[in-house]
Design a protein around this motif. Structure first.
Motif, PDB file in Angstrom:
ATOM      1  N   LEU A  20       0.846  -1.191   0.000  1.00 29.05           N
ATOM      2  CA  LEU A  20       0.000   0.000   0.000  1.00 29.05           C
ATOM      3  C   LEU A  20       0.882   1.242   0.000  1.00 29.05           C
ATOM      4  CD1 LEU A  20      -2.779  -0.915   2.597  1.00 29.05           C
ATOM      5  CD2 LEU A  20      -3.021  -0.702   0.122  1.00 29.05           C
ATOM      6  N   PRO A  21       0.495   2.264  -0.762  1.00 28.35           N
ATOM      7  CA  PRO A  21       1.272   3.503  -0.735  1.00 28.35           C
ATOM      8  C   PRO A  21       1.201   4.128   0.656  1.00 28.35           C
ATOM      9  CG  PRO A  21      -0.390   3.546  -2.490  1.00 28.35           C
ATOM     10  CD  PRO A  21      -0.640   2.333  -1.660  1.00 28.35           C
ATOM     11  N   GLU A  22       2.243   4.878   1.001  1.00 28.51           N
ATOM     12  CA  GLU A  22       2.218   5.553   2.294  1.00 28.51           C
ATOM     13  C   GLU A  22       1.132   6.619   2.286  1.00 28.51           C
ATOM     14  OE1 GLU A  22       5.360   8.554   3.211  1.00 28.51           O
ATOM     15  OE2 GLU A  22       6.216   7.854   1.324  1.00 28.51           O
ATOM     16  N   ASP A  23       0.595   6.916   3.441  1.00 28.92           N
ATOM     17  CA  ASP A  23      -0.400   7.978   3.584  1.00 28.92           C
ATOM     18  C   ASP A  23       0.335   9.306   3.579  1.00 28.92           C
ATOM     19  OD1 ASP A  23      -2.410   9.738   4.193  1.00 28.92           O
ATOM     20  OD2 ASP A  23      -2.931   8.842   6.114  1.00 28.92           O
ATOM     21  N   THR A  24       0.160  10.065   2.517  1.00 26.83           N
ATOM     22  CA  THR A  24       0.859  11.345   2.373  1.00 26.83           C
ATOM     23  C   THR A  24      -0.063  12.533   2.627  1.00 26.83           C
ATOM     24  OG1 THR A  24       0.409  11.388  -0.005  1.00 26.83           O
ATOM     25  CG2 THR A  24       2.489  10.382   0.699  1.00 26.83           C
ATOM     26  N   SER A  25      -1.263  12.289   3.141  1.00 22.40           N
ATOM     27  CA  SER A  25      -2.226  13.382   3.291  1.00 22.40           C
ATOM     28  C   SER A  25      -1.718  14.489   4.212  1.00 22.40           C
ATOM     29  CB  SER A  25      -3.585  12.859   3.764  1.00 22.40           C
ATOM     30  OG  SER A  25      -3.464  12.118   4.944  1.00 22.40           O
ATOM     31  N   ARG A  26      -1.077  14.137   5.296  1.00 21.02           N
ATOM     32  CA  ARG A  26      -0.552  15.162   6.212  1.00 21.02           C
ATOM     33  C   ARG A  26       0.541  15.986   5.518  1.00 21.02           C
ATOM     34  NH1 ARG A  26       0.616  13.065  12.015  1.00 21.02           N
ATOM     35  NH2 ARG A  26      -1.603  13.386  12.196  1.00 21.02           N
ATOM     36  N   GLU A  27       1.408  15.289   4.797  1.00 19.87           N
ATOM     37  CA  GLU A  27       2.480  15.969   4.059  1.00 19.87           C
ATOM     38  C   GLU A  27       1.892  16.914   2.995  1.00 19.87           C
ATOM     39  OE1 GLU A  27       6.612  14.636   1.779  1.00 19.87           O
ATOM     40  OE2 GLU A  27       5.126  13.111   2.283  1.00 19.87           O
ATOM     41  N   MET A  28       0.859  16.434   2.291  1.00 25.07           N
ATOM     42  CA  MET A  28       0.239  17.269   1.258  1.00 25.07           C
ATOM     43  C   MET A  28      -0.487  18.464   1.871  1.00 25.07           C
ATOM     44  SD  MET A  28       1.216  16.267  -1.622  1.00 25.07           S
ATOM     45  CE  MET A  28       0.253  17.529  -2.418  1.00 25.07           C
ATOM     46  N   LEU A  29      -1.176  18.258   2.978  1.00 25.46           N
ATOM     47  CA  LEU A  29      -1.857  19.381   3.623  1.00 25.46           C
ATOM     48  C   LEU A  29      -0.855  20.445   4.066  1.00 25.46           C
ATOM     49  CD1 LEU A  29      -4.611  17.502   5.643  1.00 25.46           C
ATOM     50  CD2 LEU A  29      -4.954  19.068   3.707  1.00 25.46           C
ATOM     51  N   ASN A  30       0.311  20.016   4.527  1.00 27.27           N
ATOM     52  CA  ASN A  30       1.368  20.953   4.897  1.00 27.27           C
ATOM     53  C   ASN A  30       1.836  21.739   3.671  1.00 27.27           C
ATOM     54  OD1 ASN A  30       3.471  22.304   6.198  1.00 27.27           O
ATOM     55  ND2 ASN A  30       4.839  20.553   6.117  1.00 27.27           N
ATOM     56  N   LEU A  31       2.057  21.052   2.551  1.00 28.58           N
ATOM     57  CA  LEU A  31       2.483  21.725   1.326  1.00 28.58           C
ATOM     58  C   LEU A  31       1.401  22.666   0.796  1.00 28.58           C
ATOM     59  CD1 LEU A  31       4.331  18.733  -0.377  1.00 28.58           C
ATOM     60  CD2 LEU A  31       5.380  20.846   0.493  1.00 28.58           C
ATOM     61  N   ILE A  47       7.394  24.863  -4.068  1.00 33.94           N
ATOM     62  CA  ILE A  47       6.474  24.022  -3.295  1.00 33.94           C
ATOM     63  C   ILE A  47       5.711  23.083  -4.229  1.00 33.94           C
ATOM     64  CG2 ILE A  47       4.403  24.055  -1.837  1.00 33.94           C
ATOM     65  CD1 ILE A  47       5.545  26.773  -0.710  1.00 33.94           C
ATOM     66  N   ALA A  48       5.310  23.587  -5.385  1.00 38.22           N
ATOM     67  CA  ALA A  48       4.635  22.727  -6.369  1.00 38.22           C
ATOM     68  C   ALA A  48       5.551  21.579  -6.789  1.00 38.22           C
ATOM     69  CB  ALA A  48       4.200  23.543  -7.581  1.00 38.22           C
ATOM     70  N   GLY A  49       6.841  21.854  -6.926  1.00 40.41           N
ATOM     71  CA  GLY A  49       7.803  20.797  -7.239  1.00 40.41           C
ATOM     72  C   GLY A  49       7.887  19.768  -6.129  1.00 40.41           C
ATOM     73  N   GLN A  50       7.798  20.226  -4.885  1.00 39.08           N
ATOM     74  CA  GLN A  50       7.810  19.298  -3.750  1.00 39.08           C
ATOM     75  C   GLN A  50       6.559  18.425  -3.754  1.00 39.08           C
ATOM     76  OE1 GLN A  50       8.317  22.071  -0.506  1.00 39.08           O
ATOM     77  NE2 GLN A  50      10.535  21.799  -0.502  1.00 39.08           N
ATOM     78  N   MET A  51       5.431  18.996  -4.190  1.00 38.24           N
ATOM     79  CA  MET A  51       4.212  18.196  -4.308  1.00 38.24           C
ATOM     80  C   MET A  51       4.425  17.070  -5.307  1.00 38.24           C
ATOM     81  SD  MET A  51       1.234  21.091  -4.344  1.00 38.24           S
ATOM     82  CE  MET A  51       0.923  22.133  -2.925  1.00 38.24           C
ATOM     83  N   TRP A  52       5.045  17.395  -6.442  1.00 38.65           N
ATOM     84  CA  TRP A  52       5.310  16.366  -7.449  1.00 38.65           C
ATOM     85  C   TRP A  52       6.222  15.282  -6.895  1.00 38.65           C
ATOM     86  CZ3 TRP A  52       2.898  14.598 -11.339  1.00 38.65           C
ATOM     87  CH2 TRP A  52       2.035  15.427 -12.064  1.00 38.65           C
ATOM     88  N   GLN A  53       7.181  15.660  -6.084  1.00 39.79           N
ATOM     89  CA  GLN A  53       8.068  14.650  -5.485  1.00 39.79           C
ATOM     90  C   GLN A  53       7.269  13.664  -4.633  1.00 39.79           C
ATOM     91  OE1 GLN A  53      11.167  16.728  -3.400  1.00 39.79           O
ATOM     92  NE2 GLN A  53      12.033  17.580  -5.274  1.00 39.79           N
ATOM     93  N   VAL A  54       6.254  14.150  -3.952  1.00 38.76           N
ATOM     94  CA  VAL A  54       5.410  13.276  -3.130  1.00 38.76           C
ATOM     95  C   VAL A  54       4.605  12.344  -4.032  1.00 38.76           C
ATOM     96  CG1 VAL A  54       3.465  13.208  -1.505  1.00 38.76           C
ATOM     97  CG2 VAL A  54       5.281  14.917  -1.216  1.00 38.76           C
ATOM     98  N   TRP A  55       3.945  12.894  -5.045  1.00 36.44           N
ATOM     99  CA  TRP A  55       3.100  12.076  -5.919  1.00 36.44           C
ATOM    100  C   TRP A  55       3.896  11.031  -6.678  1.00 36.44           C
ATOM    101  CZ3 TRP A  55       1.222  17.382  -7.788  1.00 36.44           C
ATOM    102  CH2 TRP A  55       0.296  17.897  -6.890  1.00 36.44           C
ATOM    103  N   LEU A  56       5.134  11.360  -7.024  1.00 36.18           N
ATOM    104  CA  LEU A  56       5.954  10.449  -7.823  1.00 36.18           C
ATOM    105  C   LEU A  56       6.735   9.438  -6.985  1.00 36.18           C
ATOM    106  CD1 LEU A  56       7.319  12.952 -10.498  1.00 36.18           C
ATOM    107  CD2 LEU A  56       5.527  11.222 -10.796  1.00 36.18           C
ATOM    108  N   ARG A  57       6.495   9.399  -5.713  1.00 39.91           N
ATOM    109  CA  ARG A  57       7.152   8.448  -4.809  1.00 39.91           C
ATOM    110  C   ARG A  57       6.317   7.166  -4.799  1.00 39.91           C
ATOM    111  NH1 ARG A  57       8.170  11.854  -0.118  1.00 39.91           N
ATOM    112  NH2 ARG A  57       6.068  11.356   0.528  1.00 39.91           N
ATOM    113  N   ALA A  58       6.782   6.185  -5.546  1.00 42.84           N
ATOM    114  CA  ALA A  58       6.036   4.923  -5.696  1.00 42.84           C
ATOM    115  C   ALA A  58       6.195   4.044  -4.459  1.00 42.84           C
ATOM    116  CB  ALA A  58       6.519   4.187  -6.940  1.00 42.84           C
ATOM    117  N   PRO A  59       5.255   3.105  -4.271  1.00 42.04           N
ATOM    118  CA  PRO A  59       5.268   2.261  -3.069  1.00 42.04           C
ATOM    119  C   PRO A  59       6.444   1.303  -2.944  1.00 42.04           C
ATOM    120  CG  PRO A  59       3.117   2.194  -4.125  1.00 42.04           C
ATOM    121  CD  PRO A  59       4.035   2.923  -5.054  1.00 42.04           C
TER     122      PRO A  59
END
Length: 183
Positions: A20-31, A47-59
């Motif tokens: 399962l992918p990690e729960d990134t909701s807290r990280e995304m809400l911070n961004l 910051i938008a680039g940091q968002m992409w880094q989160v989305w592109l982090r595969a399980p």
């Protein structure tokens, strides 16, 4: 016996399951909060680039390799090859939003907006704070002629990240701009 053991070891990855992918909701809400708090365009883009880094982090490594391969194929305009990679990723990791988001992007580029919308809805169901999927959904709805829905979706995306380039579509006179004047 030895031959059977070797076959089992070679076949093991075929039976592997994507974690399962990690729960990134807290990280995304911070961004999202940081994107909304800054008035600096360069910081907003960072910051938008940091968002992409989160989305592109595969399980896992297999999912990451498949995602990266699909993106390389997409970047070289091999859309058929990219679609195959993203199909594999979606089948292997059905809980990973980015596989569906990337597949939606290929469908969008091929002007298959109905299929793009299906994948974007899946991606957003898995990752409601996926702002790129929100913006992609708005663009897809716009291309389907569903302008009212597209505007509503893009307003959500821009509310989450005011630095989106798609924001220009909401300006007066733009395709998703305000209709009529308030009295």
């Amino acid at each position: 016996m030895r031959y059977a053991m070797i076959l089992m070891l070679l076949a093991a990855p075929a039976f592997a399951e994507c974690p399962l992918p990690e729960d990134t909701s807290r990280e995304m809400l911070n961004l999202i909060a940081r994107a909304n708090d800054t008035d600096n365009r360069n910081e907003g883009r960072r910051i938008a680039g940091q968002m992409w880094q989160v989305w592109l982090r595969a399980p896992d490594a297999t999912a990451q390799e498949t995602l990266d391969a699909g993106m390389r194929r997409r970047d070289s305009y091999d859309f058929a090859g990219a679609l195959k990679e993203f199909d594999r990723l979606a089948a292997y990791c059905p809980d990973y939003a980015e596989g569906f988001n990337q597949r939606a992007y290929i469908h969008f580029l091929q002007e298959n907006y109905e299929k793009a919308l299906i994948d974007l809805d899946i991606a957003l169901g898995l990752s409601p704070y996926h702002i790129a999927a929100q913006a992609g959904r708005a663009l897809t709805l716009m291309n389907l002629g569903r302008l009212k829905e597209a505007r509503a979706q893009l307003l959500i995306a821009v509310d989450n990240n005011p630095w989106l380039s798609e924001r220009a579509l909401l300006a007066e006179g733009a395709p998703l701009g305000p209709v009529g004047k308030d009295i």
